[in-house]
Design a protein around this motif. Structure first.
Motif, PDB file in Angstrom:
ATOM      1  N   PHE A   1       0.812  -1.218   0.000  1.00  0.00           N
ATOM      2  CA  PHE A   1       0.000   0.000   0.000  1.00  0.00           C
ATOM      3  C   PHE A   1       0.853   1.280   0.000  1.00  0.00           C
ATOM      4  O   PHE A   1       0.418   2.319   0.477  1.00  0.00           O
ATOM      5  CB  PHE A   1      -0.965   0.004   1.185  1.00  0.00           C
ATOM      6  N   GLY A   2       2.075   1.177  -0.533  1.00  0.00           N
ATOM      7  CA  GLY A   2       2.942   2.350  -0.596  1.00  0.00           C
ATOM      8  C   GLY A   2       3.605   2.697   0.725  1.00  0.00           C
ATOM      9  O   GLY A   2       4.176   3.787   0.864  1.00  0.00           O
ATOM     10  N   MET A   3       3.564   1.773   1.703  1.00  0.00           N
ATOM     11  CA  MET A   3       4.175   2.018   3.014  1.00  0.00           C
ATOM     12  C   MET A   3       5.510   1.287   3.088  1.00  0.00           C
ATOM     13  O   MET A   3       5.553   0.055   3.186  1.00  0.00           O
ATOM     14  CB  MET A   3       3.249   1.557   4.136  1.00  0.00           C
ATOM     15  N   ALA A   4       6.587   2.029   3.042  1.00  0.00           N
ATOM     16  CA  ALA A   4       7.921   1.436   2.993  1.00  0.00           C
ATOM     17  C   ALA A   4       8.398   0.974   4.360  1.00  0.00           C
ATOM     18  O   ALA A   4       8.061   1.555   5.391  1.00  0.00           O
ATOM     19  CB  ALA A   4       8.912   2.437   2.411  1.00  0.00           C
ATOM     20  N   ASN A   5       9.214  -0.073   4.354  1.00  0.00           N
ATOM     21  CA  ASN A   5       9.913  -0.574   5.530  1.00  0.00           C
ATOM     22  C   ASN A   5      11.276   0.128   5.618  1.00  0.00           C
ATOM     23  O   ASN A   5      11.663   0.873   4.708  1.00  0.00           O
ATOM     24  CB  ASN A   5      10.088  -2.089   5.419  1.00  0.00           C
ATOM     25  N   PRO A   6      12.051  -0.119   6.673  1.00  0.00           N
ATOM     26  CA  PRO A   6      13.379   0.510   6.772  1.00  0.00           C
ATOM     27  C   PRO A   6      14.259   0.252   5.556  1.00  0.00           C
ATOM     28  O   PRO A   6      14.982   1.145   5.105  1.00  0.00           O
ATOM     29  CB  PRO A   6      13.970  -0.120   8.032  1.00  0.00           C
ATOM     30  N   GLU A   7      14.189  -0.963   5.004  1.00  0.00           N
ATOM     31  CA  GLU A   7      15.019  -1.275   3.841  1.00  0.00           C
ATOM     32  C   GLU A   7      14.634  -0.441   2.621  1.00  0.00           C
ATOM     33  O   GLU A   7      15.460  -0.210   1.733  1.00  0.00           O
ATOM     34  CB  GLU A   7      14.956  -2.773   3.509  1.00  0.00           C
ATOM     35  N   GLY A   8      13.390   0.033   2.577  1.00  0.00           N
ATOM     36  CA  GLY A   8      12.978   0.915   1.493  1.00  0.00           C
ATOM     37  C   GLY A   8      13.676   2.261   1.587  1.00  0.00           C
ATOM     38  O   GLY A   8      14.158   2.802   0.580  1.00  0.00           O
ATOM     39  N   TYR A   9      13.753   2.808   2.801  1.00  0.00           N
ATOM     40  CA  TYR A   9      14.432   4.086   2.997  1.00  0.00           C
ATOM     41  C   TYR A   9      15.940   3.935   2.830  1.00  0.00           C
ATOM     42  O   TYR A   9      16.610   4.849   2.342  1.00  0.00           O
ATOM     43  CB  TYR A   9      14.065   4.668   4.363  1.00  0.00           C
ATOM     44  N   ARG A  10      16.466   2.773   3.198  1.00  0.00           N
ATOM     45  CA  ARG A  10      17.906   2.540   2.993  1.00  0.00           C
ATOM     46  C   ARG A  10      18.217   2.334   1.511  1.00  0.00           C
ATOM     47  O   ARG A  10      19.297   2.716   1.055  1.00  0.00           O
ATOM     48  CB  ARG A  10      18.350   1.351   3.847  1.00  0.00           C
ATOM     49  N   LYS A  11      17.293   1.738   0.777  1.00  0.00           N
ATOM     50  CA  LYS A  11      17.467   1.652  -0.674  1.00  0.00           C
ATOM     51  C   LYS A  11      17.458   3.051  -1.275  1.00  0.00           C
ATOM     52  O   LYS A  11      18.298   3.375  -2.129  1.00  0.00           O
ATOM     53  CB  LYS A  11      16.349   0.800  -1.304  1.00  0.00           C
ATOM     54  N   ALA A  12      16.517   3.886  -0.831  1.00  0.00           N
ATOM     55  CA  ALA A  12      16.444   5.259  -1.336  1.00  0.00           C
ATOM     56  C   ALA A  12      17.747   6.003  -1.072  1.00  0.00           C
ATOM     57  O   ALA A  12      18.273   6.712  -1.943  1.00  0.00           O
ATOM     58  CB  ALA A  12      15.276   5.999  -0.682  1.00  0.00           C
TER      59      ALA A  12
ATOM     60  N   LEU B   1       5.556  -4.129  13.694  1.00  0.00           N
ATOM     61  CA  LEU B   1       6.571  -4.459  14.704  1.00  0.00           C
ATOM     62  C   LEU B   1       7.910  -4.777  14.060  1.00  0.00           C
ATOM     63  O   LEU B   1       8.966  -4.313  14.515  1.00  0.00           O
ATOM     64  CB  LEU B   1       6.097  -5.642  15.555  1.00  0.00           C
ATOM     65  N   GLU B   2       7.875  -5.554  12.949  1.00  0.00           N
ATOM     66  CA  GLU B   2       9.126  -5.940  12.295  1.00  0.00           C
ATOM     67  C   GLU B   2       9.871  -4.734  11.731  1.00  0.00           C
ATOM     68  O   GLU B   2      11.109  -4.700  11.700  1.00  0.00           O
ATOM     69  CB  GLU B   2       8.870  -6.977  11.192  1.00  0.00           C
ATOM     70  N   ALA B   3       9.103  -3.707  11.286  1.00  0.00           N
ATOM     71  CA  ALA B   3       9.737  -2.489  10.777  1.00  0.00           C
ATOM     72  C   ALA B   3      10.451  -1.754  11.908  1.00  0.00           C
ATOM     73  O   ALA B   3      11.565  -1.247  11.733  1.00  0.00           O
ATOM     74  CB  ALA B   3       8.706  -1.580  10.118  1.00  0.00           C
ATOM     75  N   GLU B   4       9.820  -1.694  13.055  1.00  0.00           N
ATOM     76  CA  GLU B   4      10.443  -1.037  14.205  1.00  0.00           C
ATOM     77  C   GLU B   4      11.662  -1.821  14.672  1.00  0.00           C
ATOM     78  O   GLU B   4      12.681  -1.238  15.071  1.00  0.00           O
ATOM     79  CB  GLU B   4       9.423  -0.893  15.348  1.00  0.00           C
ATOM     80  N   GLU B   5      11.595  -3.135  14.617  1.00  0.00           N
ATOM     81  CA  GLU B   5      12.730  -3.966  15.024  1.00  0.00           C
ATOM     82  C   GLU B   5      13.949  -3.739  14.129  1.00  0.00           C
ATOM     83  O   GLU B   5      15.092  -3.841  14.584  1.00  0.00           O
ATOM     84  CB  GLU B   5      12.335  -5.442  15.000  1.00  0.00           C
ATOM     85  N   ARG B   6      13.694  -3.441  12.860  1.00  0.00           N
ATOM     86  CA  ARG B   6      14.800  -3.230  11.916  1.00  0.00           C
ATOM     87  C   ARG B   6      15.199  -1.752  11.818  1.00  0.00           C
ATOM     88  O   ARG B   6      16.014  -1.401  10.981  1.00  0.00           O
ATOM     89  CB  ARG B   6      14.427  -3.764  10.527  1.00  0.00           C
ATOM     90  N   GLY B   7      14.634  -0.912  12.677  1.00  0.00           N
ATOM     91  CA  GLY B   7      15.095   0.472  12.765  1.00  0.00           C
ATOM     92  C   GLY B   7      14.396   1.449  11.851  1.00  0.00           C
ATOM     93  O   GLY B   7      15.056   2.234  11.171  1.00  0.00           O
TER      94      GLY B   7
ATOM     95  N   ILE C   1      14.613   6.586   8.671  1.00  0.00           N
ATOM     96  CA  ILE C   1      14.028   7.858   8.218  1.00  0.00           C
ATOM     97  C   ILE C   1      14.889   9.018   8.676  1.00  0.00           C
ATOM     98  O   ILE C   1      15.184   9.944   7.905  1.00  0.00           O
ATOM     99  CB  ILE C   1      12.584   7.995   8.731  1.00  0.00           C
ATOM    100  N   ALA C   2      15.335   8.990   9.938  1.00  0.00           N
ATOM    101  CA  ALA C   2      16.187  10.064  10.454  1.00  0.00           C
ATOM    102  C   ALA C   2      17.495  10.153   9.681  1.00  0.00           C
ATOM    103  O   ALA C   2      17.981  11.248   9.379  1.00  0.00           O
ATOM    104  CB  ALA C   2      16.462   9.842  11.941  1.00  0.00           C
ATOM    105  N   ARG C   3      18.076   9.017   9.346  1.00  0.00           N
ATOM    106  CA  ARG C   3      19.314   8.987   8.575  1.00  0.00           C
ATOM    107  C   ARG C   3      19.115   9.621   7.200  1.00  0.00           C
ATOM    108  O   ARG C   3      19.974  10.373   6.724  1.00  0.00           O
ATOM    109  CB  ARG C   3      19.797   7.548   8.444  1.00  0.00           C
ATOM    110  N   ASN C   4      17.989   9.320   6.572  1.00  0.00           N
ATOM    111  CA  ASN C   4      17.710   9.917   5.261  1.00  0.00           C
ATOM    112  C   ASN C   4      17.586  11.436   5.341  1.00  0.00           C
ATOM    113  O   ASN C   4      18.116  12.162   4.500  1.00  0.00           O
ATOM    114  CB  ASN C   4      16.425   9.324   4.677  1.00  0.00           C
ATOM    115  N   ILE C   5      16.876  11.911   6.364  1.00  0.00           N
ATOM    116  CA  ILE C   5      16.722  13.352   6.537  1.00  0.00           C
ATOM    117  C   ILE C   5      18.086  14.015   6.702  1.00  0.00           C
ATOM    118  O   ILE C   5      18.386  15.051   6.088  1.00  0.00           O
ATOM    119  CB  ILE C   5      15.812  13.660   7.748  1.00  0.00           C
ATOM    120  N   TYR C   6      18.931  13.396   7.511  1.00  0.00           N
ATOM    121  CA  TYR C   6      20.271  13.937   7.751  1.00  0.00           C
ATOM    122  C   TYR C   6      21.103  13.931   6.473  1.00  0.00           C
ATOM    123  O   TYR C   6      21.735  14.942   6.122  1.00  0.00           O
ATOM    124  CB  TYR C   6      20.954  13.094   8.831  1.00  0.00           C
TER     125      TYR C   6
END
Length: 316
Positions: free
Chosen positions: A128-139, A166-172, A177-182
């Motif tokens: 549904f267009g909701m990315a997991n941490p690996e999506g933001y790390r890919k970006a 829960l699994e998304a929170e477990e993987r950071g 997201i904060a890393r991407n902003i920075y």
């Protein structure tokens, strides 16, 4: 074509025009005057409706089932000259976050964006267009690649938020997201961010830091959706319309509060009514901004970008 509740007057007139044309064909009687009259009425009705949209109606338009999504924009603007890249080189390839090299006119660009599905099966596939941490790390990986080759980055934002599982929170999720902003705040190449649908919460902000942040006319950008805001404040979704107004989430509100840099006009009735025209409008807009930014020294680019975001929210 699907019509939203507030678009019912438009649908009624279109139905009338269709009936008159069918009658004209059956009876072989010239009904052109009647058709012209109805078409004028249709044009006036469209203008009256779309120039006075409420915040909630804008939210509804941004979610229209026929509205084009990220990959449609990329394919339309690059005329198929796009190579998708996959994976974060750590966990897996997040299907909700897409990106790769595309040719925008004669300008090589790194495109990144959230992708929703066009049917039930694809929506599940794209989460549904909701990315997991690996999506933001890919970006982030793709942004760094663009920086390496000195190419501009274009992000297309359309998400109800980052995946809250829960699994998304477990993987950071928060760290990603904060890393991407920075990292985006100090990327040495031009970044243009465009909200093409929903821009919700940190899920949008994770690819939303840029030299130019733009919104299509019928989109929204906010820390929370109207429904969730209503649920928190009133413990019910029934007040979502009031929440939408209070959140000041429309493009006009965001520009008025100096949180974005510009609004891109859509075809009458929304991007879904004429996707090809919308692709052309956005392409020209992007090329114009890239031309202005590409020759700026990296240090000046970064300093201006950071100063812009530091000014947000400052009151006297």
């Amino acid at each position: 074509m699907d019509y939203l509740d507030f678009e019912k007057p438009i649908k009624d007139i279109l139905d009338q025009i269709e009936k008159v044309r069918a009658l004209e064909s059956e009876s072989e009687v010239d009904m052109s005057d009647k058709i012209k009259e109805l078409e004028k009425k249709l044009d006036k009705s469209r203008k009256d409706i779309y120039k006075n949209l409420t915040a909630w109606q804008v939210v509804q338009l941004s979610r229209h089932p026929q509205r084009p999504y990220t990959l449609a924009y990329i394919q339309g603007m690059t005329e198929g000259q796009f190579i998708e890249l996959h994976g974060d080189r750590n966990v897996k390839d997040d299907k909700a976050m897409v990106g790769g090299w595309g040719l925008l006119g004669e300008e090589p660009v790194m495109f990144i964006g959230q992708q929703k599905g066009v049917n039930t099966k694809m929506r599940q596939y794209r989460n549904f267009g909701m990315a997991n941490p690996e999506g933001y790390r890919k970006a982030l990986r793709l942004m760094k690649m663009a920086e390496k080759f000195n190419r501009p980055v274009v992000t297309l934002i359309d998400t109800p938020g980052a995946f809250p599982g829960l699994e998304a929170e477990e993987r950071g999720q928060g760290e990603a997201i904060a890393r991407n902003i920075y990292e985006m705040s100090k990327l040495k190449v031009p970044i243009i961010c465009v909200i093409i649908g929903e821009g919700a919460s940190g899920g949008a902000l994770g690819i939303g830091v840029g030299d130019q942040v733009l919104m299509l006319e019928n989109t929204w950008y906010s820390v929370i959706s109207p429904e969730n805001c209503s649920t928190i404040l009133w413990r019910s979704w029934d007040y979502k319309e009031q929440a939408a107004e209070a959140l000041k989430l429309t493009a006009k509100d965001m520009l008025g509060n100096k949180l974005i840099d510009g609004i891109i006009k859509e075809p009458m009735g929304g991007a879904h009514t004429n996707p090809t025209e919308m692709f052309g409008i956005l392409k020209e807009e992007l090329l114009g901004h890239i031309a202005k930014l590409k020759n700026t020294e990296p240090d000046k680019l970064i300093a201006k970008r950071m100063a812009k975001f530091e000014r947000m929210g400052v009151t006297k």
